[in-house]
Design an enzyme around this catalytic site. Structure first.
Site, PDB file in Angstrom:
ATOM      1  N   ASP A  64       0.860  -1.188   0.000  1.00 40.44           N
ATOM      2  CA  ASP A  64       0.000   0.000   0.000  1.00 40.44           C
ATOM      3  C   ASP A  64       0.895   1.237   0.000  1.00 40.44           C
ATOM      4  OD1 ASP A  64      -2.276   1.640   0.329  1.00 40.44           O
ATOM      5  OD2 ASP A  64      -1.857   1.773   2.468  1.00 40.44           O
ATOM      6  N   THR A  97      -2.907   5.418  -3.939  1.00 40.78           N
ATOM      7  CA  THR A  97      -1.794   6.114  -3.283  1.00 40.78           C
ATOM      8  C   THR A  97      -0.481   5.917  -4.045  1.00 40.78           C
ATOM      9  OG1 THR A  97      -1.646   4.206  -1.823  1.00 40.78           O
ATOM     10  CG2 THR A  97      -2.743   6.124  -0.962  1.00 40.78           C
ATOM     11  N   THR A  98      -0.270   4.694  -4.578  1.00 38.90           N
ATOM     12  CA  THR A  98       0.939   4.454  -5.389  1.00 38.90           C
ATOM     13  C   THR A  98       0.845   5.249  -6.687  1.00 38.90           C
ATOM     14  OG1 THR A  98       0.975   2.226  -4.468  1.00 38.90           O
ATOM     15  CG2 THR A  98       2.410   2.642  -6.336  1.00 38.90           C
ATOM     16  N   ASP A 394      -8.839  -0.061   2.325  1.00 38.38           N
ATOM     17  CA  ASP A 394      -8.847   0.581   0.998  1.00 38.38           C
ATOM     18  C   ASP A 394     -10.126   0.248   0.247  1.00 38.38           C
ATOM     19  OD1 ASP A 394      -6.388   1.444   1.691  1.00 38.38           O
ATOM     20  OD2 ASP A 394      -5.298   0.586  -0.003  1.00 38.38           O
TER      21      ASP A 394
END
Length: 562
Positions: A64, A97-98, A394
């Site tokens: 994550d 997020t990545t 998530d």
């Protein structure tokens, strides 16, 4: 000659480190690219995991982006901006997020040659902001609404969104199983925004498939006294009393003093203590409740008293669990046992205490106002269950967002390729340098499908050429990378969907971060802060030495407090 002898002007304190100009902008860009390289390999369903070992000896395995960025102790002031955008993306949307870190890194990478060639950063920033607005409008145009469908249809569509999120996580192998669980949990809390109404309890042991969802509340059995085993462990339609008081004998304070003229009077003092506790217990029984939960301790006397009357009790229930029981059963937490009326009691269809692995769980199901749900997670290793919990967080966030902003876009790099094609096409209509900058922004967006291919071990150049050709034909707006075959496929038809708000937020945040870093042309490091840190460390070491003997001296006290 006189002009050459002018004295040097000293503005800043000696030792102040300043770096400015083109070199400083390039240095910041390099730092951000290095951060993006750390999370690069975690993108997508075939992304790798990172094992992070911190100074306390804790081990975290995660892919994550936000978790990794938090655990990396980044000290470079420019690169910290990327950590902030990853955190904000996680808080706002929950996923992507990545993506947001990769995009920001790639925008800066594309800007670097222009900066080195002497282009003014403000020209780049202006073009990037224009491109960002065009991209967001295009996403809104391509997005498909899931509004107006029945609840069952909506649930199926939301499960597809959750499965897309989970496919890139450690529990991707069981994504369908968990996706339906997540959707049921989110639908259970309805429009309530409080995430803590969905509880996640972790029980080591068993397999992932042993995880289950409780439409109500489940929590671990609390510490219990003698007499607990005699209490019934199952109830049909029980009344539930929620308390925030102690139900045990209060011992006198250490410095309390009772003066008696006659020893016989001492018994009356003791009796008074017993009468107080028995009075409380009688009132609990008279309320008609069959289950008593309290945030504070329920002592051995009370436990045995309730057991004799076929009632169940649990003390020291955590604040969060007690609030969730209140929300689910419709009860109200009481701070006194006087005047308990039926309105403050909760109710549920079925209560049982069940063994889950090595733990015993109290489970309330069939609650009338069940705006809450509990997911009980099972799995082999502790780190694995921790990562599974982060993955479910998530997915829960994504399903909540999709329920509120009910438009979805194709995933698998399809939307990125479509925006890239649109921006390239648009840039040809613009005269001047801006054409080059918008073109470089469009090229940067291709990092998502490229990285998806690299992480899956496919030839990225080959796949991207096929995607460009398909999108250019005007019919392939929904085509993205097919992770299973290494070719291209219609992401929409394959149900690889993500809420449009994820992409909009990611592109917005990445562009803002890139513009912010490009606009910084000077860094000034104050020497005082560094020397102050050094002095503080030195004094701490000296204090430790002074107080080493037997916690004597100031240093010793400081150590003990820590």
């Amino acid at each position: 000659m006189a002009s050459m002898m002018q004295p040097q002007i000293i503005l800043l304190k000696e030792g102040t480190d300043t770096s400015q100009g083109k070199a400083q902008v390039v240095s910041n860009i390099n730092a951000c690219m290095a951060v993006a390289d750390v999370v690069r390999t975690t993108l997508g369903p075939r992304g790798m995991d990172k094992l992070i070992h911190d100074d306390k000896g804790n081990t975290t395995i995660s892919n994550d982006g936000a978790t990794i960025m938090k655990l990396l102790d980044i000290i470079h002031p420019g690169a910290k901006i990327l950590v902030d955008i990853a955190k904000s993306q996680d808080a706002e949307v929950g996923d992507g997020t990545t993506t947001v870190v990769l995009l920001a890194g790639e925008f800066l990478k594309e800007a670097k040659p222009f900066i080195e060639d002497g282009v003014h950063p403000q020209n780049l920033i202006r073009s990037y902001r224009t491109a960002c607005n065009l991209a967001i409008n295009k996403i809104k145009e391509v997005a498909v609404s899931i509004e107006g469908k029945s609840l069952e249809e909506k649930k199926k569509l939301l499960a597809k969104c959750a499965a897309t999120t989970l496919s890139s996580k450690l529990i991707g192998g069981e994504k369908e199983f968990f996706a339906t669980m997540v959707v049921d949990a989110v639908v259970a809390i309805r429009s309530d925004d409080r995430l803590n109404l969905i509880g996640v309890k972790k029980v080591p042991g068993g397999t992932m498939r042993d995880s289950f969802l409780v439409n109500g509340v489940a929590f671990k059995k609390t510490f219990s006294y003698a007499g607990f085993e005699q209490q019934p462990k199952k109830f049909q339609n029980p009344k539930i009393l929620l308390l925030n008081i102690e139900l045990e004998l209060k011992s006198e304070k250490e410095n309390a003093e009772v003066r008696l003229s006659d020893p016989a009077q001492y018994q009356s003092v003791v009796d008074a203590e017993w009468n107080i506790i028995y009075d409380k217990l009688d009132k609990c029984v008279q309320s008609g409740a069959k289950i008593i939960l309290s945030r504070l301790a329920i002592g051995d006397l009370a436990t045995q008293y309730f057991a004799d009357r076929d009632m169940f009790c649990a003390g020291r229930v955590t604040e969060e669990d007690l609030q969730r029981v209140a929300a689910a059963t419709g009860g109200t937490v009481q701070t006194s046992v006087n005047n308990i009326v039926d309105e403050v009691l909760g109710s549920c269809d079925f209560f049982e205490e069940r063994q889950v692995g090595n733990e015993r769980f109290n489970i309330f199901s069939g609650c009338p106002s069940a705006h809450t749900a509990t997911i009980v997670l099972r799995g082999g290793a502790d780190q694995f269950i921790e990562e599974a919990e982060r993955s479910l967080h998530d997915a829960i966030m994504i399903v909540r967002r999709a329920l509120k902003n009910s438009t979805v876009v194709p995933g698998g790099g399809a939307i990125d390729m479509e925006i890239s094609r649109y921006l390239r096409q648009h840039s040809r209509t613009i005269a001047g340098k801006s054409q080059l900058f918008i073109n470089s922004y469009a090229k940067a967006l291709e990092i998502i499908p490229r990285q998806l291919c690299d992480n899956a071990g496919f030839d990225a150049t080959d796949v991207l050429n096929k995607l460009r050709q398909k999108h250019a034909s005007g019919e392939g707006a929904y085509y993205g990378v097919d992770i299973n075959t290494g070719g291209i496929a219609d992401s929409f038809a394959n149900f690889v969907w993500e809420p449009s708000v994820v992409k909009i937020n990611a592109i917005n945040a990445a562009t803002e971060a890139a513009c912010l870093i490009l606009s910084v042309d000077e860094t000034i490091k104050n020497p005082k802060s560094e020397s102050a840190q050094g002095e503080a460390a030195a004094s701490a070491m000296a204090g430790r030495g002074r107080g080493g003997g037997g916690f004597r001296g100031r240093g010793g006290r400081g150590m003990r407090r820590r």
